[in-house]
Enzyme design. Structure first.
Site: not given
Ligand code: HPA
Length: 300
Positions: A52, A83, A105, A107-108, A136, A237-238, A261, A275
């Site tokens: 991401s 993406h 991903h 989840y998609e 990310a 998540m990947s 983050n 996001h």
């Molecule tokens: N959690 C899950 N996926 C992420 C995060 C997060 O804090 N930051 C970037 N992708």
């Protein structure tokens, strides 16, 4: 890089045939249709997956030939903002590469992990020996600041522990072994080389453990606390499904996370994760990440 290098679809609608990601012949078929869309003087030896906000990595590719996912028969689409959804062939650091500019991903795609990892099987068919995978991630360890990079030393593949592995289902031995050892998922020699490059480039890189959650909701503070307790340093998540498939077919892997983050550990003291924030931090750190990857690929 702009649209001018984009290939024309020779086969019209991308959904002309349905692909079973567990079917070896289907993977060969998709690979052949990709090859028909580009002119390759040599096979790519390095695959790169852009996480991401890290799509700029693919913009480092010279002599680029861009194949939009929508033009690849049987390829799923990606709808996640940040993406682009292209396969980019060309040169980087003197190597022939293929970049996945955008990923799938779970989840998609209703937790169809094999489908989400299918591009790795295709990159293997195309000839890659090394996969550089990026994502990310939210930082859990206190050593992380916004915009840091984490080299993956190991992972906790949470969906797989609950039965959602790309290797579940019939296994065609042509893909590799039924029972795959992931004791050395992230190649130690590549990690050492990458750490040395980080030192030379004076960028903040730490090694750490990545945990993959299913998403798409961000994790609650209690969940982050759970992951911290079991030793995770960053979460996303990947990645783990792609790495698992890469290891099954013998590709060596280098993985890194961009810490976009800081994950919440305390419900009484927490901030919203968005996001937009993830993409904003990725944008700021993108040039640093590109320089890092370029040097790594050069040194492979
Ligand atoms: N959690 C899950 N996926 C992420 C995060 C997060 O804090 N930051 C970037 N992708």
């Amino acid at each position: 890089m702009n649209g001018k290098n984009e290939v024309a679809a020779s086969n019209g609608d991308s959904k002309v045939f349905k692909v079973n990601p567990l079917n070896y012949d289907d993977i060969v078929r998709v690979t052949e249709s990709i090859k028909a869309l580009v002119t390759l003087n040599e096979n790519p030896t390095v695959g790169i997956i852009c996480g991401s906000g890290l799509g700029d990595l693919a913009d480092q590719v010279t002599e680029a030939q861009i194949v939009p996912f929508s033009k690849i028969p049987g390829f799923p689409s990606t709808h996640v903002v940040g993406h682009k959804g292209n396969l980019v062939f060309g040169k980087m650091g003197g190597k022939s590469v293929v970049c996945l500019q955008g990923r799938f991903h779970p989840y998609e795609h209703a937790m169809n992990l094999a489908l989400c990892a299918m591009p790795v099987r295709i990159m293997h068919q195309l000839g890659i020996k090394t996969l550089v995978v990026s994502n990310a991630a939210g930082g859990i360890s206190e050593k992380f600041q916004y915009g840091d990079l984490m080299l993956l030393k190991d992972h906790i593949f949470l969906p797989a522990l609950a039965g959602f592995s790309p290797l579940v289902g019939a296994n065609d031995p042509r893909f590799g072994q039924r029972f795959v050892s992931v004791h050395d998922a992230y190649d130690i020699k590549l990690r050492k080389m990458a750490l040395k490059i980080a030192e030379e480039q004076k960028i903040r890189v730490h090694e750490g453990i990545y945990v993959m959650s299913g998403g798409p909701q961000y994790e609650s503070p209690a969940e982050v606390q759970l992951f911290k307790t079991v030793g995770a340093d960053a979460l996303g998540m990947s990645t783990c499904h792609e790495v698992t498939v890469a290891r099954q077919c013998g590709i060596q892997v280098l993985g890194f996370s961009l810490i976009t983050n800081i994950a919440n550990l305390d419900a009484d003291n927490s901030v919203e994760v968005s996001h937009e924030e993830v993409l904003e931090t990725a944008k700021e750190a993108s040039a640093r990440a590109c320089k890092f990857v370029l040097e790594i690929v050069q040194n492979l």
